[in-house]
Design an enzyme around this catalytic site. Sequence first.
Site, PDB file in Angstrom:
ATOM      1  N   THR A 147       0.828  -1.214   0.000  1.00 14.47           N
ATOM      2  CA  THR A 147       0.000   0.000   0.000  1.00 14.47           C
ATOM      3  C   THR A 147       0.863   1.267   0.000  1.00 14.47           C
ATOM      4  N   HIS A 165      -2.227   4.903  -3.229  1.00 12.52           N
ATOM      5  CA  HIS A 165      -2.636   3.647  -3.880  1.00 12.52           C
ATOM      6  C   HIS A 165      -2.886   2.577  -2.833  1.00 12.52           C
ATOM      7  N   SER A 196      -6.583   0.535  -2.380  1.00  8.07           N
ATOM      8  CA  SER A 196      -7.354  -0.525  -3.046  1.00  8.07           C
ATOM      9  C   SER A 196      -6.810  -0.803  -4.452  1.00  8.07           C
ATOM     10  N   ARG A 247      -5.353 -13.520   3.531  1.00  6.67           N
ATOM     11  CA  ARG A 247      -6.816 -13.368   3.660  1.00  6.67           C
ATOM     12  C   ARG A 247      -7.444 -14.656   4.193  1.00  6.67           C
ATOM     13  N   GLU A 298      -6.080  -5.861   3.811  1.00  8.21           N
ATOM     14  CA  GLU A 298      -6.123  -7.080   2.976  1.00  8.21           C
ATOM     15  C   GLU A 298      -7.301  -7.045   2.008  1.00  8.21           C
ATOM     16  N   HIS A 323     -13.949  -4.337   2.630  1.00  2.00           N
ATOM     17  CA  HIS A 323     -15.210  -5.077   2.532  1.00  2.00           C
ATOM     18  C   HIS A 323     -15.818  -4.923   1.127  1.00  2.00           C
ATOM     19  N   ASP A 324     -15.796  -3.703   0.615  1.00  2.00           N
ATOM     20  CA  ASP A 324     -16.392  -3.451  -0.705  1.00  2.00           C
ATOM     21  C   ASP A 324     -15.568  -4.076  -1.831  1.00  2.00           C
TER      22      ASP A 324
HETATM   23  P1  TGC Z   1      -6.355  -7.267 -12.051  1.00  2.00           P
HETATM   24  O1  TGC Z   1      -6.189  -6.737 -13.426  1.00  2.00           O
HETATM   25  O2  TGC Z   1      -7.660  -7.879 -11.651  1.00  2.00           O
HETATM   26  O3  TGC Z   1      -5.213  -8.335 -11.724  1.00  2.00           O
HETATM   27  C1  TGC Z   1      -3.859  -8.083 -12.031  1.00  2.00           C
HETATM   28  C2  TGC Z   1      -3.164  -9.431 -12.156  1.00  2.00           C
HETATM   29  O4  TGC Z   1      -3.232 -10.112 -10.894  1.00  2.00           O
HETATM   30  C3  TGC Z   1      -3.937 -11.358 -11.045  1.00  2.00           C
HETATM   31  N1  TGC Z   1      -4.697 -11.555  -9.805  1.00  2.00           N
HETATM   32  C4  TGC Z   1      -4.326 -12.407  -8.865  1.00  2.00           C
HETATM   33  N2  TGC Z   1      -3.299 -13.263  -8.796  1.00  2.00           N
HETATM   34  C5  TGC Z   1      -3.172 -14.013  -7.695  1.00  2.00           C
HETATM   35  N3  TGC Z   1      -4.017 -13.911  -6.643  1.00  2.00           N
HETATM   36  C6  TGC Z   1      -5.076 -13.042  -6.668  1.00  2.00           C
HETATM   37  N4  TGC Z   1      -5.887 -12.930  -5.620  1.00  2.00           N
HETATM   38  C7  TGC Z   1      -5.267 -12.245  -7.823  1.00  2.00           C
HETATM   39  N5  TGC Z   1      -6.161 -11.289  -8.179  1.00  2.00           N
HETATM   40  C8  TGC Z   1      -5.800 -10.870  -9.397  1.00  2.00           C
HETATM   41  C9  TGC Z   1      -4.783 -11.174 -12.260  1.00  2.00           C
HETATM   42  O5  TGC Z   1      -5.106 -12.406 -12.849  1.00  2.00           O
HETATM   43  C10 TGC Z   1      -3.861 -10.362 -13.141  1.00  2.00           C
HETATM   44  O6  TGC Z   1      -2.873 -11.214 -13.661  1.00  2.00           O
HETATM   45  P2  TGC Z   1      -2.288 -10.973 -15.161  1.00  2.00           P
HETATM   46  O7  TGC Z   1      -1.345 -12.107 -15.356  1.00  2.00           O
HETATM   47  O8  TGC Z   1      -3.483 -11.005 -16.048  1.00  2.00           O
HETATM   48  O9  TGC Z   1      -1.636  -9.627 -15.104  1.00  2.00           O
HETATM   49  O10 TGC Z   1      -5.956  -6.120 -11.045  1.00  2.00           O
HETATM   50  P3  TGC Z   1      -6.682  -4.751 -10.708  1.00  2.00           P
HETATM   51  O11 TGC Z   1      -5.636  -3.700 -10.780  1.00  2.00           O
HETATM   52  O12 TGC Z   1      -7.943  -4.585 -11.530  1.00  2.00           O
HETATM   53  O13 TGC Z   1      -7.090  -4.932  -9.176  1.00  2.00           O
HETATM   54  C11 TGC Z   1      -7.903  -5.941  -8.735  1.00  2.00           C
HETATM   55  C12 TGC Z   1      -8.172  -5.784  -7.231  1.00  2.00           C
HETATM   56  C13 TGC Z   1      -8.904  -4.495  -6.911  1.00  2.00           C
HETATM   57  C14 TGC Z   1      -9.047  -6.961  -6.829  1.00  2.00           C
HETATM   58  C15 TGC Z   1      -6.847  -5.850  -6.456  1.00  2.00           C
HETATM   59  O14 TGC Z   1      -6.013  -4.816  -6.760  1.00  2.00           O
HETATM   60  C16 TGC Z   1      -7.034  -5.900  -4.956  1.00  2.00           C
HETATM   61  O15 TGC Z   1      -7.185  -6.977  -4.391  1.00  2.00           O
HETATM   62  N6  TGC Z   1      -7.015  -4.711  -4.242  1.00  2.00           N
HETATM   63  C17 TGC Z   1      -7.013  -4.683  -2.778  1.00  2.00           C
HETATM   64  C18 TGC Z   1      -5.636  -4.334  -2.286  1.00  2.00           C
HETATM   65  C19 TGC Z   1      -5.271  -5.060  -1.045  1.00  2.00           C
HETATM   66  O16 TGC Z   1      -5.863  -6.051  -0.634  1.00  2.00           O
HETATM   67  N7  TGC Z   1      -4.233  -4.594  -0.376  1.00  2.00           N
HETATM   68  C20 TGC Z   1      -3.737  -5.258   0.786  1.00  2.00           C
HETATM   69  C21 TGC Z   1      -2.398  -4.697   1.209  1.00  2.00           C
HETATM   70  S1  TGC Z   1      -1.536  -5.743   2.349  1.00  2.00           S
HETATM   71  C22 TGC Z   1      -2.371  -5.593   3.768  1.00  2.00           C
HETATM   72  O17 TGC Z   1      -3.392  -4.995   3.900  1.00  2.00           O
HETATM   73  C23 TGC Z   1      -1.752  -6.296   4.896  1.00  2.00           C
HETATM   74  S2  TGC Z   1      -2.569  -6.118   6.399  1.00  2.00           S
HETATM   75  C24 TGC Z   1      -1.757  -7.347   7.192  1.00  2.00           C
HETATM   76  C25 TGC Z   1      -2.122  -7.524   8.612  1.00  2.00           C
HETATM   77  O18 TGC Z   1      -1.741  -6.667   9.432  1.00  2.00           O
HETATM   78  O19 TGC Z   1      -2.705  -8.604   8.928  1.00  2.00           O
HETATM   79  P1  FAD Z   2      -8.958   3.403  -0.320  1.00  2.00           P
HETATM   80  O1  FAD Z   2      -8.454   2.464  -1.363  1.00  2.00           O
HETATM   81  O2  FAD Z   2      -8.715   4.849  -0.498  1.00  2.00           O
HETATM   82  O3  FAD Z   2     -10.519   3.153  -0.147  1.00  2.00           O
HETATM   83  C1  FAD Z   2     -11.372   4.073   0.512  1.00  2.00           C
HETATM   84  C2  FAD Z   2     -12.808   3.596   0.320  1.00  2.00           C
HETATM   85  O4  FAD Z   2     -13.125   3.587  -1.083  1.00  2.00           O
HETATM   86  C3  FAD Z   2     -13.015   2.175   0.818  1.00  2.00           C
HETATM   87  O5  FAD Z   2     -14.283   2.067   1.420  1.00  2.00           O
HETATM   88  C4  FAD Z   2     -12.980   1.338  -0.456  1.00  2.00           C
HETATM   89  O6  FAD Z   2     -13.734   0.138  -0.344  1.00  2.00           O
HETATM   90  C5  FAD Z   2     -13.596   2.298  -1.444  1.00  2.00           C
HETATM   91  N1  FAD Z   2     -13.188   1.990  -2.828  1.00  2.00           N
HETATM   92  C6  FAD Z   2     -11.927   2.039  -3.351  1.00  2.00           C
HETATM   93  N2  FAD Z   2     -11.946   1.636  -4.637  1.00  2.00           N
HETATM   94  C7  FAD Z   2     -13.235   1.318  -4.924  1.00  2.00           C
HETATM   95  C8  FAD Z   2     -13.891   0.811  -6.086  1.00  2.00           C
HETATM   96  N3  FAD Z   2     -13.212   0.526  -7.209  1.00  2.00           N
HETATM   97  N4  FAD Z   2     -15.220   0.610  -6.036  1.00  2.00           N
HETATM   98  C9  FAD Z   2     -15.920   0.858  -4.883  1.00  2.00           C
HETATM   99  N5  FAD Z   2     -15.344   1.341  -3.751  1.00  2.00           N
HETATM  100  C10 FAD Z   2     -14.021   1.550  -3.784  1.00  2.00           C
HETATM  101  N6  FAD Z   2      -0.932  -2.499   3.583  1.00  2.00           N
HETATM  102  C11 FAD Z   2       0.229  -3.147   3.267  1.00  2.00           C
HETATM  103  O7  FAD Z   2       0.697  -3.121   2.135  1.00  2.00           O
HETATM  104  N7  FAD Z   2       0.921  -3.824   4.238  1.00  2.00           N
HETATM  105  C12 FAD Z   2       0.494  -3.891   5.522  1.00  2.00           C
HETATM  106  O8  FAD Z   2       1.147  -4.536   6.363  1.00  2.00           O
HETATM  107  C13 FAD Z   2      -0.715  -3.207   5.880  1.00  2.00           C
HETATM  108  N8  FAD Z   2      -1.127  -3.192   7.171  1.00  2.00           N
HETATM  109  C14 FAD Z   2      -2.197  -2.396   7.519  1.00  2.00           C
HETATM  110  C15 FAD Z   2      -2.518  -2.215   8.862  1.00  2.00           C
HETATM  111  C16 FAD Z   2      -3.568  -1.389   9.240  1.00  2.00           C
HETATM  112  C17 FAD Z   2      -3.882  -1.153  10.688  1.00  2.00           C
HETATM  113  C18 FAD Z   2      -4.356  -0.749   8.232  1.00  2.00           C
HETATM  114  C19 FAD Z   2      -5.516   0.124   8.605  1.00  2.00           C
HETATM  115  C20 FAD Z   2      -4.044  -0.924   6.906  1.00  2.00           C
HETATM  116  C21 FAD Z   2      -2.957  -1.726   6.520  1.00  2.00           C
HETATM  117  N9  FAD Z   2      -2.565  -1.853   5.182  1.00  2.00           N
HETATM  118  C22 FAD Z   2      -1.406  -2.511   4.850  1.00  2.00           C
HETATM  119  C23 FAD Z   2      -3.245  -1.080   4.148  1.00  2.00           C
HETATM  120  C24 FAD Z   2      -4.601  -1.649   3.721  1.00  2.00           C
HETATM  121  O9  FAD Z   2      -4.435  -2.776   2.923  1.00  2.00           O
HETATM  122  C25 FAD Z   2      -5.364  -0.528   3.002  1.00  2.00           C
HETATM  123  O10 FAD Z   2      -5.759   0.395   4.004  1.00  2.00           O
HETATM  124  C26 FAD Z   2      -6.559  -1.053   2.236  1.00  2.00           C
HETATM  125  O11 FAD Z   2      -6.165  -1.874   1.159  1.00  2.00           O
HETATM  126  C27 FAD Z   2      -7.447   0.090   1.714  1.00  2.00           C
HETATM  127  O12 FAD Z   2      -6.706   1.088   1.107  1.00  2.00           O
HETATM  128  P2  FAD Z   2      -6.937   2.648   1.526  1.00  2.00           P
HETATM  129  O13 FAD Z   2      -6.855   2.718   3.007  1.00  2.00           O
HETATM  130  O14 FAD Z   2      -5.997   3.451   0.726  1.00  2.00           O
HETATM  131  O15 FAD Z   2      -8.415   2.950   1.134  1.00  2.00           O
END
Ligand code: TGC
Ligand code: FAD
Length: 392
Positions: free
Chosen positions: A139, A143, A145, A251, A371, A374-375
């Site tokens: 994150t 950038h 989501s 997840r 990770e 919800h949306d």
């Molecule tokens: P999109 O075009 O759909 O996909 C790009 C490429 O990725 C592939 N792909 C996957 N591969 C493996 N596993 C998955 N789950 C995959 N989902 C997609 C896809 O096939 C494609 O591959 P290729 O070969 O065609 O290029 O990508 P997009 O840009 O449209 O985005 C899709 C979206 C929104 C679902 C994705 O970006 C997403 O999941 N966004 C959420 C971001 C997120 O979850 N961030 C988490 C950060 S880490 C964190 O929060 C840690 S907290 C840890 C803690 O404290 O517990």
């Molecule tokens: P945004 O992406 O700005 O989203 C804001 C709102 O808009 C949300 O409600 C979202 O659902 C909505 N939204 C965004 N896009 C869309 C769409 N296309 N359609 C509809 N609604 C949309 N990240 C890491 O990389 N590593 C970590 O270790 C990590 N740890 C974390 C620990 C904590 C305590 C927290 C709070 C976050 C952590 N994160 C980490 C980041 C986390 O993954 C992001 O906060 C999360 O992915 C959402 O990104 P954002 O906060 O920028 O929200």
Amino acid sequence: MKPDLFQAPDYYNIDELLTDEHRMVKDAAREWVKKEVSPIIEDAAQQATFPTSIVNGLAEIGAFGPYIPEEYGGAGLDQISYGLIMQEIERGDSGVRSTASVQSSLVMYPIYKYGTEEQRKKYLPKLASGEFMGSFGLTEPDHGSNPGGMVTNFKDKGDHYLLNGAKMWISNAPFCDVAVVWAKNEEERIHGLIVERGMEGFTTPETHNKWSLRASATGELIFQDVKVPKENLLPGRSGLGAPLSCLDSARFGIAWGAIGAAMDCYDTALRYAKERIQFGKPIAGFQLQQKKLAEMLTEITKAQLLNLRLGQLRNKDKATSAQISMAKRNNVEIAINIAREARQILGGMGITGEYSIMRHMMNLESVITYEGTHDIHLLITGLDITGIPAFK
Ligand code: TGC
Ligand code: FAD
């Protein structure tokens, strides 16, 4: 905080479906949480400090790399055991589970899956023992989501890479020894790099004033002309799919962990409702409170079954990313709703640190956001069933 009297709800005898090894792993984690986490976690959360005293214990119960092979220091367990460990840890606190999730699924997993043999041997045993702590930088400030839009980048300088950019909201950042960082190369292709504390230009300022996950340290990863040795690139996979595949594993762990928090809230509320007398009888005898408790147990039971099936699919490498998204989304939502209802059952006592419920409730606000929000998970299910992406 009150003594930990937790008794796990298991309304459909799901324990019977587990193997002896699963039960052993679960019981060991449960006992450890009772002994080492429950007595200290409320103070840690109130003071907003990560309790470093629990790191060795987390390693001992196999929480760092549960499914990483033993030859690299992992516990060599299956996916259901991994889930059960996460469930038990989050029963104690989501922040503690966060630390374990990041270490296992977001640092050890990419090094194991996409790293070289040298990288595996160098980092995995130390991460498994807790000698090294890791963080995962995906994150960025602009950038979240949409991680594919990241601007953190590296340039090939011949004998090293030069890394620039910033990551935000990173669990474990303030104390991590190594960070798995996702950045774009000069062709705009995403790669993973292992960045080590001590590399010049790499800093990890802590994020303060959180009302959620207060016992977990969150921070930034800042890179200003950091020289990263070429051997620190993860060569096994590039593109956004590489970090997203790590998220699948994390997840999955959250889907199990959230049920742990829900179980703790339900169990606390049930015990309180039986003891608390109003209008001459226990509040558990009022229909409105019974409705809350009955619905909580129903949702927990459904989520436990969902997790078990997902674990069976993961064990056969057959779980899809969309199936994992559905479980993460459903289970975190029911956990946060259960926490809110449980807090009401405790009345005024529910807002104090005497009980774990308010802490779980606040923690789950992060869990429902990180990770993938919800949306976003709903949109992943929407894409899976319609074939039409609604993200952009
Ligand atoms: P999109 O075009 O759909 O996909 C790009 C490429 O990725 C592939 N792909 C996957 N591969 C493996 N596993 C998955 N789950 C995959 N989902 C997609 C896809 O096939 C494609 O591959 P290729 O070969 O065609 O290029 O990508 P997009 O840009 O449209 O985005 C899709 C979206 C929104 C679902 C994705 O970006 C997403 O999941 N966004 C959420 C971001 C997120 O979850 N961030 C988490 C950060 S880490 C964190 O929060 C840690 S907290 C840890 C803690 O404290 O517990
Ligand atoms: P945004 O992406 O700005 O989203 C804001 C709102 O808009 C949300 O409600 C979202 O659902 C909505 N939204 C965004 N896009 C869309 C769409 N296309 N359609 C509809 N609604 C949309 N990240 C890491 O990389 N590593 C970590 O270790 C990590 N740890 C974390 C620990 C904590 C305590 C927290 C709070 C976050 C952590 N994160 C980490 C980041 C986390 O993954 C992001 O906060 C999360 O992915 C959402 O990104 P954002 O906060 O920028 O929200």
